[in-house]
Every structure is written in C-alpha cells, then in structure tokens.
Write an enzyme that holds these catalytic residues in place. Structure first.
Site, PDB file in Angstrom:
ATOM      1  N   TYR A 174       4.718 -12.970 -15.519  1.00  0.00           N
ATOM      2  CA  TYR A 174       3.795 -12.233 -14.812  1.00  0.00           C
ATOM      3  C   TYR A 174       2.180 -12.785 -14.933  1.00  0.00           C
ATOM      4  O   TYR A 174       1.800 -12.990 -14.219  1.00  0.00           O
ATOM      5  CB  TYR A 174       3.872 -10.660 -15.193  1.00  0.00           C
ATOM      6  CG  TYR A 174       2.867  -9.950 -14.699  1.00  0.00           C
ATOM      7  CD1 TYR A 174       2.815  -9.343 -13.103  1.00  0.00           C
ATOM      8  CD2 TYR A 174       1.609  -9.359 -15.555  1.00  0.00           C
ATOM      9  CE1 TYR A 174       1.959  -8.820 -12.822  1.00  0.00           C
ATOM     10  CE2 TYR A 174       0.648  -8.351 -14.886  1.00  0.00           C
ATOM     11  CZ  TYR A 174       0.777  -8.209 -13.700  1.00  0.00           C
ATOM     12  OH  TYR A 174      -0.201  -7.298 -12.865  1.00  0.00           O
TER      13      TYR A 174
ATOM     14  N   GLY B  90       0.092   3.569  -5.564  1.00  0.00           N
ATOM     15  CA  GLY B  90      -0.766   2.786  -6.825  1.00  0.00           C
ATOM     16  C   GLY B  90      -2.021   2.389  -6.005  1.00  0.00           C
ATOM     17  O   GLY B  90      -2.748   3.158  -5.145  1.00  0.00           O
TER      18      GLY B  90
ATOM     19  N   ALA C 235       0.861  -1.293   0.034  1.00  0.00           N
ATOM     20  CA  ALA C 235       0.052   0.099   0.067  1.00  0.00           C
ATOM     21  C   ALA C 235       0.766   1.175   0.071  1.00  0.00           C
ATOM     22  O   ALA C 235       0.411   2.422   0.389  1.00  0.00           O
ATOM     23  CB  ALA C 235      -0.918   0.070   1.119  1.00  0.00           C
TER      24      ALA C 235
ATOM     25  N   GLY D 167      -2.974  -0.214  -4.349  1.00  0.00           N
ATOM     26  CA  GLY D 167      -2.907  -0.741  -2.809  1.00  0.00           C
ATOM     27  C   GLY D 167      -3.242   0.696  -2.015  1.00  0.00           C
ATOM     28  O   GLY D 167      -3.909   0.583  -0.735  1.00  0.00           O
TER      29      GLY D 167
HETATM   30  N1  LIG Z   1      -1.473  -0.846 -12.609  1.00  0.00           N
HETATM   31  C1  LIG Z   1      -2.236  -1.599 -13.536  1.00  0.00           C
HETATM   32  O1  LIG Z   1      -2.682  -1.295 -14.776  1.00  0.00           O
HETATM   33  C2  LIG Z   1      -2.597  -3.167 -12.907  1.00  0.00           C
HETATM   34  C3  LIG Z   1      -3.346  -4.072 -14.145  1.00  0.00           C
HETATM   35  C4  LIG Z   1      -3.569  -5.143 -13.506  1.00  0.00           C
HETATM   36  C5  LIG Z   1      -3.187  -5.725 -12.203  1.00  0.00           C
HETATM   37  N2  LIG Z   1      -2.428  -4.973 -11.562  1.00  0.00           N
HETATM   38  C6  LIG Z   1      -2.272  -5.477 -10.108  1.00  0.00           C
HETATM   39  O2  LIG Z   1      -2.458  -4.404  -9.111  1.00  0.00           O
HETATM   40  C7  LIG Z   1      -1.413  -4.621  -7.935  1.00  0.00           C
HETATM   41  C8  LIG Z   1      -0.987  -3.333  -7.406  1.00  0.00           C
HETATM   42  O3  LIG Z   1      -0.115  -2.836  -8.414  1.00  0.00           O
HETATM   43  P1  LIG Z   1      -0.041  -1.362  -8.842  1.00  0.00           P
HETATM   44  O4  LIG Z   1      -0.413  -1.179 -10.233  1.00  0.00           O
HETATM   45  O5  LIG Z   1      -0.783  -0.469  -7.843  1.00  0.00           O
HETATM   46  O6  LIG Z   1       1.610  -1.255  -8.768  1.00  0.00           O
HETATM   47  P2  LIG Z   1       2.805  -0.220  -7.581  1.00  0.00           P
HETATM   48  O7  LIG Z   1       2.104   1.074  -7.948  1.00  0.00           O
HETATM   49  O8  LIG Z   1       4.014  -0.494  -8.340  1.00  0.00           O
HETATM   50  O9  LIG Z   1       2.503  -0.760  -6.526  1.00  0.00           O
HETATM   51  C9  LIG Z   1       2.778  -2.146  -6.072  1.00  0.00           C
HETATM   52  C10 LIG Z   1       2.760  -2.325  -4.606  1.00  0.00           C
HETATM   53  O10 LIG Z   1       3.473  -3.537  -4.207  1.00  0.00           O
HETATM   54  C11 LIG Z   1       4.644  -3.327  -3.512  1.00  0.00           C
HETATM   55  N3  LIG Z   1       5.597  -4.479  -3.569  1.00  0.00           N
HETATM   56  C12 LIG Z   1       6.213  -4.876  -4.900  1.00  0.00           C
HETATM   57  N4  LIG Z   1       7.158  -5.852  -4.780  1.00  0.00           N
HETATM   58  C13 LIG Z   1       6.932  -6.420  -3.340  1.00  0.00           C
HETATM   59  C14 LIG Z   1       7.722  -7.316  -2.689  1.00  0.00           C
HETATM   60  N5  LIG Z   1       8.687  -7.969  -3.037  1.00  0.00           N
HETATM   61  N6  LIG Z   1       7.189  -7.222  -1.167  1.00  0.00           N
HETATM   62  C15 LIG Z   1       6.308  -6.575  -0.896  1.00  0.00           C
HETATM   63  N7  LIG Z   1       5.630  -5.448  -1.575  1.00  0.00           N
HETATM   64  C16 LIG Z   1       5.995  -5.409  -2.560  1.00  0.00           C
HETATM   65  C17 LIG Z   1       5.439  -2.222  -3.823  1.00  0.00           C
HETATM   66  O11 LIG Z   1       5.976  -1.611  -2.789  1.00  0.00           O
HETATM   67  P3  LIG Z   1       7.239  -0.781  -3.163  1.00  0.00           P
HETATM   68  O12 LIG Z   1       6.760   0.564  -3.217  1.00  0.00           O
HETATM   69  O13 LIG Z   1       8.535  -1.141  -2.050  1.00  0.00           O
HETATM   70  O14 LIG Z   1       7.958  -1.160  -4.593  1.00  0.00           O
HETATM   71  C18 LIG Z   1       3.859  -1.441  -3.975  1.00  0.00           C
HETATM   72  O15 LIG Z   1       3.450  -0.853  -2.630  1.00  0.00           O
HETATM   73  C19 LIG Z   1      -0.379  -5.705  -8.336  1.00  0.00           C
HETATM   74  O16 LIG Z   1      -0.720  -6.901  -7.925  1.00  0.00           O
HETATM   75  C20 LIG Z   1      -0.625  -5.626 -10.098  1.00  0.00           C
HETATM   76  O17 LIG Z   1      -0.121  -7.014 -10.444  1.00  0.00           O
HETATM   77  C21 LIG Z   1      -2.234  -3.571 -11.907  1.00  0.00           C
END
Ligand SMILES: NC(=O)c1ccc[n+]([C@@H]2O[C@H](COP(=O)([O-])OP(=O)(O)OC[C@H]3O[C@@H](n4cnc5c(N)ncnc54)[C@H](OP(=O)(O)O)[C@@H]3O)[C@@H](O)[C@H]2O)c1
Length: 272
Positions: free
Chosen positions: A162, A16, A13, A18
């Site tokens: 992925y 993005g 969280a 989260g």
């Molecule tokens: N954005 C899209 O278009 C999209 C589409 C389909 C699905 N999703 C899914 O939505 C979810 C959220 O993604 P988001 O788009 O909001 O991306 P984001 O802004 O990159 O956020 C990802 C979050 O996951 C954390 N994270 C990454 N690697 C980690 C690890 N090894 N251990 C613990 N925390 C970790 C990040 O922490 P750090 O800040 O420390 O890196 C960040 O808080 C993901 O599961 C993604 O697959 C996103």
C-alpha cells in the site's frame, strides 16, 4: 466559492472520503460524475447528490474497464475541470485482473491510465486540475520494485505494498505537473488525514471500533481533496503534496528521476 459550470469526476465515491468529496463539490454547484464498480453501489450516492450528478462504471483493476470508462465520459461531451483520483484499497492481498499487485494496480496503474485517457479533455477544459489522494503511508516506501508490482502481494498485511502504491500517487502527480507545465492543467497529491471510512473493513471488531474513536470524519477527510481541486490559493502550485490543506515535503525518494522512470514503466504497462 461557487462551482457552478464546473464538472468533476471523483473515483471511488460509493463510500468514505470520495462520497464526502462528491457531496461537497455538488453542494457548491459542481456537476459531479462519480465512479463506482456497479450501478447498484452508485445509486444511493446519486440519490443523495441530486439531479446534476451522474455515474460512470469503473473497475480500476481491469484496464479494459478503465479504457471503457474514459470512453464513456468522453462520449458525454462534457468538459472536465477536476479529476479526483480518490478510489483505493489498503491492507488487502492479491493481484488485479490486469496482472498487477493488488494495491499498486488499483491505486496507481488504473488511475495512471484513466488520467492519461482524460488528459485531452482536461487540457481542452483548462484551467483544470488532477488530484491524487495519496496517504502519509507513502513515507514508509523506500522506492518502487518494478518486478514486485507485477506479482501478487507478498506481505501478510498488504501495508508495505500500500505504501508503495501511495508513493506512486505522489510521484505521478509530480510528473504530471512537469509534463503539463504551460497547459493550464495542474496536479496535486495529498494525505486526507486518518479517517473513519470503510478502508478499515478488514480490521476485526472490536479493534475497528476502537481505532475509529481516534479518527476524523469522512467530511474532514474530503477537505484537502476539495481544497486541492478548487482553491485559488493553490492554482499555481502544481506538483505539490498537501496534508491538512497545507503544503508538506513528501518522501525524499520522490525525485524527478523516479517520476520519469515510473511514467515510462506505467506507459509500457498500459499500452493497448
Ligand atoms: N481512510 C483513511 O484513513 C485514509 C488515509 C490515507 C489515505 N486514504 C486514501 O483515501 C482514499 C479513499 O479511501 P477511503 O478511506 O474513503 O476508503 P473507502 O471508504 O474504502 O472507499 C474507497 C473507494 O474506492 C473504491 N474502490 C476500491 N477498489 C476499487 C477498484 N478496484 N476499482 C474501483 N473502485 C475501487 C471503493 O469502491 P467499493 O465500494 O466498490 O469497494 C470505494 O468507493 C484512498 O485512496 C485511500 O488510500 C485514506
């Protein structure tokens, strides 16, 4: 609907979808625990969420960190009404500290263990929900190669891996639904939409800026997660997959056989 008296964990969280999910749950009166890889990253989000939010340290690629995080939460003696397995990475290559392909180890294996370690807490707090943030990319996966997921990312883009990790998120929620039938704990998976979050951080400028013109906001991305975590409409629809707050058929390879197989493998991999 007020969420007063309800406690949630949202993984990943710090940015993005989260962060937007945690904000929405907190604004509606829920007590929210966010996970972050460091306190430094959690702090600005906690400041924004206000008094009733707290932080748990979690690195999903390190199963010792996952065990410690679950232990830290259980030690707080809080109920748990919603676990939102949101953290994830896409388009990166490598291997996790615990020896899994980077996307699969982070997006699936870490969350599988974390969820299992919190199951008693969820059952005690029932009705309670588990929400796996998957992706429409899961349709691209043809199955799970159990040998490949124990090796570094093979593809150049990391996107095929992925897709497999996101298929695992769907199958995990389905298998949880079967195993938790009758406990009052329900499980869901979802596609949040194509969202302009930090997940695209590896895409170079100006392509990232151009792509984001066609994407939705983080707040829009949080809607289906919040819906699955809280809406009375889906209280009895355990195991289903959602897109834009509507149920949708997931990839046809997401069968009960795959669910049982993935569960058995994941249990073996995460046994301490
Ligand atoms: N954005 C899209 O278009 C999209 C589409 C389909 C699905 N999703 C899914 O939505 C979810 C959220 O993604 P988001 O788009 O909001 O991306 P984001 O802004 O990159 O956020 C990802 C979050 O996951 C954390 N994270 C990454 N690697 C980690 C690890 N090894 N251990 C613990 N925390 C970790 C990040 O922490 P750090 O800040 O420390 O890196 C960040 O808080 C993901 O599961 C993604 O697959 C996103």
């Amino acid at each position: 609907m007020s969420l007063n008296g309800k406690t949630f964990i949202v993984t990943g969280a710090t940015s993005g979808i989260g962060q937007a999910t945690a904000r929405e749950l907190a604004q509606r009166g829920g007590k929210v625990f966010i996970t972050a890889r460091s306190e430094e990253k959690a702090r600005p989000v906690l400041d924004e969420l206000g008094g009733d939010a707290d932080y748990l340290q979690l690195e999903l690629g390190d199963l010792d960190s996952v065990r410690q995080c679950a232990k830290d939460f259980v030690a707080r003696d809080e109920p748990l009404h919603g676990l939102i397995n949101n953290a994830g990475l896409a388009g990166q290559r490598g291997i996790t500290d615990s020896g899994f392909e980077l996307a699969f180890g982070t997006n699936h294996v870490g969350h599988f263990l974390f969820t299992n370690l919190l199951l008693d807490k969820l059952k005690e707090s029932a009705p309670a929900r588990i929400v796996n943030v998957s992706s429409q990319s899961h349709y691209d996966a043809k199955g799970i190669d159990y040998t490949a997921v124990r090796k570094p990312t093979k593809s150049i883009t990391g996107m095929p891996e992925y897709a497999v990790s996101k298929l695992a998120n769907v199958v995990h929620a389905q298998e949880l639904a079967r195993r938790l039938d009758g406990t009052g704990v329900t499980a869901y998976s979802l596609h949040p939409g194509v969202i302009a979050s930090n997940v695209w951080r590896r895409v170079p400028w100006p392509f990232d800026a151009l792509m984001k013109l066609f994407m939705k906001s983080n707040e829009e991305g949080a809607r289906t997660s919040v819906y699955c975590a809280t809406s009375p409409d889906v209280a009895n629809d355990s195991g289903k997959y959602y897109d834009n707050r509507k149920e949708k058929e997931p990839n046809k390879v997401a069968t009960p056989e795959l669910g049982a197989e993935l569960w058995a493998k994941s249990e073996e991999w995460t046994a301490s």
